[in-house]
Design a protein around this motif. Structure first.
Motif: not given
Length: 118
Positions: A110-118, A41-57
């Motif tokens: 992937l909707a991650l409803n209610g999560l901080p920094n998503s 949830g910390d976008s400085k470590v791994l953004s949600f966008r990057a997380f989804k991209a890694k999963l897709n790969v």
């Protein structure tokens, strides 16, 4: 040593010779280890966008290991830590009912409803 490890990794993911369909139950599907850093949830470590991209790969590269939404959800969960994992833990632990069918619906996770920094 690194070359040897690299060659072993290539061999383990290379397609094998065609096999008899009746022996498919004995065919082992390679499932990759959860990637790091885990999504926390910390976008400085791994953004949600990057997380989804890694999963897709991973899902594209290991397509035969992720044929159902449940398999994708389980892998995505294994790549989470901190608040995102805590958000879904009660459902996966059976502590609350899964009214949104999170366990079976990758898009819901992937909707991650209610999560901080998503």
């Amino acid at each position: 040593m690194q070359n040897l490890v690299h060659r072993l990794c290539e061999q383990s993911t290379a397609p094998s010779a065609p096999e008899n369909r009746s022996s498919s139950a004995h065919h082992r599907i390679h499932v990759p280890h959860p990637f790091t850093p885990a999504f926390n949830g910390d976008s400085k470590v791994l953004s949600f966008r990057a997380f989804k991209a890694k999963l897709n790969v991973v899902f594209q590269r290991f397509e035969s290991a992720f044929e159902t939404d449940t398999q994708c959800v389980n892998y995505a969960l294994s790549c989470m830590t901190g608040p995102p994992l805590e958000h879904y833990a009660p459902v996966f632990n059976g502590e609350v009912s899964d009214d949104e069918m999170i366990v079976e619906n990758y898009d819901t996770v992937l909707a991650l409803n209610g999560l901080p920094n998503s």
